[in-house]
Design an enzyme around this catalytic site. Structure first.
Site, PDB file in Angstrom:
ATOM      1  CB  CYS A   1      -0.613   2.551   4.075  1.00  0.00           C
ATOM      2  SG  CYS A   1      -2.003   1.953   3.296  1.00  0.00           S
ATOM      3  CG  ASP A   2       3.031   1.263   4.401  1.00  0.00           C
ATOM      4  OD1 ASP A   2       2.779   1.673   5.670  1.00  0.00           O
ATOM      5  OD2 ASP A   2       3.098   0.074   4.101  1.00  0.00           O
TER       6      ASP A   2
ATOM      7  CB  CYS B   1      -0.913   0.047   1.243  1.00  0.00           C
ATOM      8  SG  CYS B   1      -1.822   1.424   1.551  1.00  0.00           S
TER       9      CYS B   1
END
Ligand code: FAD
Ligand code: NAP
Length: 311
Positions: free
Chosen positions: A139-140, A136
Site C-alpha cells: 500500500c505505502d 503494508c
C-alpha cells in the site's frame, strides 16, 4: 421462520469468507457476505503470492482475491460493503448490527474476520502513523521510492515486505529481535543476496526502542543492540511483527482463548461454543495462518453450516 432471515451470513471477505461463500452458494444456501473495512482481507496487502496451488504466475494478492470474489458473486453470493459492530449470537436467530445501523438476522453465522497488524506499542507509532509508519509495503511502499526504510520482524511477512521494498527503495534494513527467522529459507536467501548488493542490511538481535521524527514525519529509528543504542536515519518503517485476531466484536458472546482466537472444534471442525456459529481462517487459527488453510477451513465452515441447517 420469516423470509427476511438469512440462511448463511458470512463475516469477512478474505480467503476463508470467500471460500465459505462459494461452497454455501453451490449448496443453495444463498449466502450474504459482509466485507468489512478490508475487502479481500490481508492478502490484498501483498504484491506476490507464490504458494497458492496452481497460481504459478505469482498473482498479486489483490488480483487473487478479486477472482475469489468474482467466483462467489457469480454463484449468487450477496456482498455487503459494511462491517459488523455488534452481535447477538445466542438463540436460534442471530442478530448482527452493521456500521450503517442495519440489523441482519441469520440462522447461521460464519465468522471469518481474520487478523489485523500488530504494533510495538511505541508512542512514535501513533505520532507518525501514515507519516513514515506503516504495516503494508504494497500500500505505502511507493511513497518511499529511492529512500531508506526498515522492516521490523523476522517472519514471512517481514521478508516479503523487505524484498518488495528493496526493488523500490535505496536500502532496506531488516530489524529483528533475534538471529533466527520464521520466514522460509528461500526468502532469507533472497534478502541475503540483496544484502550482498548493498540493497539490504540485517540488523539482528535488535530491539526497536524509539521512533523519532520532526513532528510531522518520521526521520529515524532507534534500536538497542547488544547493550548499545543505534540510531538509523530513514524515511519509513514497516511493522511486520504478526497479527492479532479480529474478534473483539464477538467477545463475550463466544468462547475465545487468552489471545482472542475463537475456539473451534466443538463437534465439527469449525463449530464454536455457540450452536449455529462457525469460525474459519486466521481468526480461529494461531498455528497455520496461510491463505490456503484459511480457504480450506472456509470450505469446512460451509459444509458445517449445511450439516447444521439439515438438522
Ligand atoms: P483475512 O484475510 O484477514 O480477512 C479478514 C476479513 O474480515 C477482511 O475482509 C476484513 O475486512 C473482515 N472483517 C474483520 N472484522 C470485520 C467486522 N467486524 N465486520 C465485517 N468484516 C470484518 N498467506 C499465504 O498463504 N501466502 C502468502 O504469500 C501470504 N502473504 C502474506 C503477506 C502479508 C503481508 C500478510 C499480512 C499475510 C500473508 N499471508 C499469506 C497470510 C494470509 O494473508 C492470511 O493467512 C489470510 O489472508 C487469512 O485469511 P482470512 O480469510 O482468515 O482473513
Ligand atoms: P509471524 O510468523 O508470527 O512472525 C512475526 C515476527 O515478528 C516474528 O519474527 C516475531 O519474532 C516478530 N515479533 C512478534 N512480536 C514482536 C515484538 N513485540 N517485537 C519485535 N518482534 C516481534 O507473522 P507473519 O510474518 O505476519 O506471518 C503470519 C502468517 O502468515 C504465517 O503463518 C506466515 O507463514 C503467513 N505468511 C506467509 C507468507 C508467504 O508464504 N510468502 C507471507 C506472509 C505471511 P520471533 O520470531 O522472535 O517470535
Amino acid at each position: 421462520m420469516a423470509d427476511d432471515i438469512i440462511n448463511m451470513l458470512i463475516v469477512g471477505s478474505g480467503p476463508a469468507g470467500c471460500t465459505a461463500a462459494i461452497y454455501g452458494a453451490r449448496a443453495n444456501l444463498s449466502p450474504v457476505l459482509i466485507e468489512g473495512s478490508q475487502p479481500g482481507g490481508q492478502l490484498t496487502t501483498t504484491p506476490e503470492i507464490g504458494n497458492w496451488p496452481g497460481a504459478f504466475a505469482n498473482p498479486s494478492g489483490y488480483d487473487l482475491m478479486e477472482t475469489l470474489k468474482k467466483h462467489a458473486t457469480m454463484l449468487g453470493t450477496k456482498f455487503l460493503s459494511d462491517r459488523v459492530v455488534s452481535a447477538s449470537l445466542a438463540g436460534e436467530v442471530k442478530e448482527l448490527t452493521l456500521g450503517s445501523g442495519e440489523v441482519l438476522r441469520a440462522r447461521t453465522v460464519v465468522i471469518a474476520t481474520g487478523a489485523s497488524a500488530r504494533y510495538l506499542g511505541l508512542e512514535g507509532e501513533r505520532t507518525y502513523m501514515g507519516h513514515g509508519v506503516s504495516a503494508c509495503a504494497t500500500c505505502d511502499g511507493f511513497f518511499f521510492r529511492k529512500k531508506e526504510v526498515a522492516v521490523v520482524g523476522g517472519g514471512a511477512a517481514a521478508f516479503t515486505e523487505a524484498i518488495f521494498l528493496a526493488s523500490l527503495c535505496s536500502k532496506v534494513y531488516l530489524i529483528h529481535r533475534r538471529d533466527g527467522f520464521r520466514a522460509e529459507a528461500v526468502q532469507v536467501d533472497r534478502l541475503r543476496a540483496l544484502e550482498q548488493e548493498g540493497k539490504a542490511e540485517f540488523v539482528l538481535n535488535a530491539r526497536v526502542t524509539d521512533l523519532r521524527g520532526d513532528g510531522t514525519k518520521l526521520t529515524s529509528v532507534v534500536v538497542e543492540q547488544g547493550g548499545k543504542e543505534r540510531e538509523i536515519p530513514l524515511a519509513g518503517v514497516f511493522m511486520a511483527i504478526g497479527h492479532v485476531p479480529q474478534t473483539e466484536v464477538f467477545k463475550g458472546g463466544i468462547e475465545t482463548d487468552a489471545e482472542g482466537y475463537i475456539v473451534v472444534g466443538k463437534g465439527r471442525a469449525t463449530a464454536t461454543s455457540v450452536p449455529g456459529v462457525f469460525a474459519a481462517g486466521d481468526c480461529a487459527d494461531r498455528t497455520y495462518r496461510q491463505a490456503i488453510t484459511s480457504a480450506g477451513s472456509g470450505c469446512q465452515a460451509a459444509l458445517d453450516v449445511e450439516h447444521y441447517l439439515n438438522g
